[in-house]
Design an enzyme around this catalytic site. Structure first.
Site, PDB file in Angstrom:
ATOM      1  N   TYR A  27       4.494  15.245   7.635  1.00  0.00           N
ATOM      2  CA  TYR A  27       3.512  14.364   8.280  1.00  0.00           C
ATOM      3  C   TYR A  27       4.206  13.105   8.821  1.00  0.00           C
ATOM      4  CZ  TYR A  27      -0.289  11.322   9.416  1.00  0.00           C
ATOM      5  OH  TYR A  27      -1.101  10.475  10.118  1.00  0.00           O
ATOM      6  N   ARG A  58       2.089   0.865   1.131  1.00  0.00           N
ATOM      7  CA  ARG A  58       1.446  -0.458   1.146  1.00  0.00           C
ATOM      8  C   ARG A  58      -0.035  -0.380   1.473  1.00  0.00           C
ATOM      9  NH1 ARG A  58       2.599  -3.894   6.210  1.00  0.00           N
ATOM     10  NH2 ARG A  58       1.074  -2.342   6.865  1.00  0.00           N
ATOM     11  N   ARG A 113      -9.463   7.854   3.582  1.00  0.00           N
ATOM     12  CA  ARG A 113      -8.275   8.655   3.855  1.00  0.00           C
ATOM     13  C   ARG A 113      -7.206   8.383   2.806  1.00  0.00           C
ATOM     14  NH1 ARG A 113      -7.254   8.478  10.227  1.00  0.00           N
ATOM     15  NH2 ARG A 113      -5.652   9.683   9.436  1.00  0.00           N
ATOM     16  N   PHE A 130      16.054  -4.675  17.790  1.00  0.00           N
ATOM     17  CA  PHE A 130      14.826  -3.886  17.897  1.00  0.00           C
ATOM     18  C   PHE A 130      14.717  -2.886  16.740  1.00  0.00           C
ATOM     19  CE2 PHE A 130      12.982   0.154  19.350  1.00  0.00           C
ATOM     20  CZ  PHE A 130      11.694  -0.253  19.631  1.00  0.00           C
TER      21      PHE A 130
END
Ligand code: PS7
Ligand code: MN
Ligand code: MN
Ligand code: MN
Ligand code: MN
Ligand code: MN
Length: 345
Positions: free
Chosen positions: A146, A193, A203, A263
């Protein structure tokens, strides 16, 4: 940031950057760090995946409709004028899909090399999201899969964009395992978290293989009498996520361009700091744990060099080691992991 946006050449491009700020202040900041060559492509990549995720997240859209929308999403991003108005009124980023035609306009103007990469990842992520409509995250293998769909694929796509732009070596594009780990680490920390927030939305992304060792009913974790069980489960998932840290350091050591480095590095240092904060922290089951603003600012400033992030990783590893509880099954794995992080640097 005003200075970095002065090259903007059209009202639709301007609106895309506004939508970026509206949907994520933290990603907006790191995307603005990028050199001009990649700033708009990665802004659009973000908006497109955020749009797809806004469909995936919306539990008010009937399942069949949701599947059709996700299956077609790679076509929607090249359909001039495409917008979407069916999100529930509480869906936080619904404005993005209501104004999605500006994203399409700008996407159609991108270099074909960039468009192919973004379209390919969008299609693969949508297929993964559809797969997980039909089944839940049960095993640790499911968890990795997932997270691969939701974030590992983003790592693949970003890596291909870095290479295609010439800002990084073309050889970087073959580091798919390390790129996947970059995404898995961020996604797992986010899932750990956000336990309470996701639970309250009906969910759960915590793998059942792990939580079922501690309770039959996830709701128990929010109750005081289950505090110890909840913390042990939390520490097991944190330990699993930490397993990606070495790959992340290895990936970042391969990045040469300073703007690409920042980034990549900023979200990673935020993630390692977050995991140190949630580790053995009962607040995870009571509120939304966030890192302090001052700490975030300090981390962002230090995440400019490999030495800077190595020091950050070592410091938080040390903090995590001190938070481990000798009676938890994770005590030995965390100790071993700590030794490996220290010796790999
Ligand atoms: C294209 C920058 C740098 C090699 C929207 C960045 C939701 C954690 O839902 O918004 O609010 O709890 O806090 C980002 C790898 C993906 C993975 C994924 C696209 C790093 C849609 C980010 C991000 C790879 C699925 C958002 C994984 O967190 O979550 C671009 C290298 C989107 C990255 C989602 C999660 C990101 C995420 P929420 P957040
Ligand atoms: Mn968020
Ligand atoms: Mn989401
Ligand atoms: Mn989602
Ligand atoms: Mn989340
Ligand atoms: Mn969310």
């Amino acid at each position: 940031s005003a200075q970095k946006l002065q090259h903007i050449s059209s009202p639709t491009e301007k609106r895309c950057f506004e939508l970026l700020f509206l949907t994520s202040r933290s990603f907006a900041a790191v995307i603005l760090e990028l050199e001009e060559e990649l700033r708009l492509p990665i802004c659009l990549f973000y908006l497109i995946l955020r749009g797809l995720d806004t469909i995936e997240d919306d539990m008010t859209i009937p399942t069949e409709r949701k599947i059709k929308l996700m299956e077609d999403f790679h076509n929607s991003i090249v359909t001039k004028g495409w917008t979407f108005h069916e999100n529930g009124p509480n869906e936080k980023d619904r404005i993005l899909l209501e104004e999605f035609d500006v994203v399409v306009d700008e996407f159609l103007k991108l270099k074909p090399e960039y468009r192919v990469i973004i379209s390919d990842i969008t299609q693969k992520m949508a297929a993964g999201f559809i797969e997980f409509i039909h089944r839940k995250v049960e095993t640790l293998e499911d968890w990795d899969l997932y997270c691969h769909y939701a974030a590992g694929l983003v790592g693949h796509g970003l890596t291909r964009l870095f290479a295609a732009s010439g800002l990084e070596d073309s050889s970087l594009a073959s580091e798919t395992e390390l790129a996947n780990s970059m995404g898995l680490f961020l996604q797992k920390v986010n899932i750990i978290r956000d336990f309470l927030e996701d639970y309250e939305d009906g969910r759960c992304f915590w793998p059942k293989q792990v939580w079922s060792k501690y309770t039959h009913d996830l709701g128990d974790f929010t109750k005081d009498e289950y505090k110890e069980k909840a913390l042990e489960c939390l520490s097991e998932l944190c330990t699993n996520a930490l397993g990606h840290a070495q790959d992340c350091l290895k990936y970042m050591s391969l990045i040469k361009n300073p703007s690409c480095f920042k980034f990549c590095a900023i979200p990673q240092v935020m993630a390692v700091s977050t995991i140190a904060q949630v580790f053995n922290n009962p607040e995870v089951f009571k509120t939304n744990v966030k890192i302090r603003k001052g700490l975030a600012v300090k981390l962002i400033m230090e995440a400019t060099t490999m030495e800077g992030i190595q020091e950050i990783f070592i410091n938080f590893s040390n903090e995590i080691l001190h938070k481990t509880i000798p009676t938890h099954s994770t005590f030995l794995p965390v100790s071993i992991w700590y030794g490996q992080i220290k010796s790999s640097i």
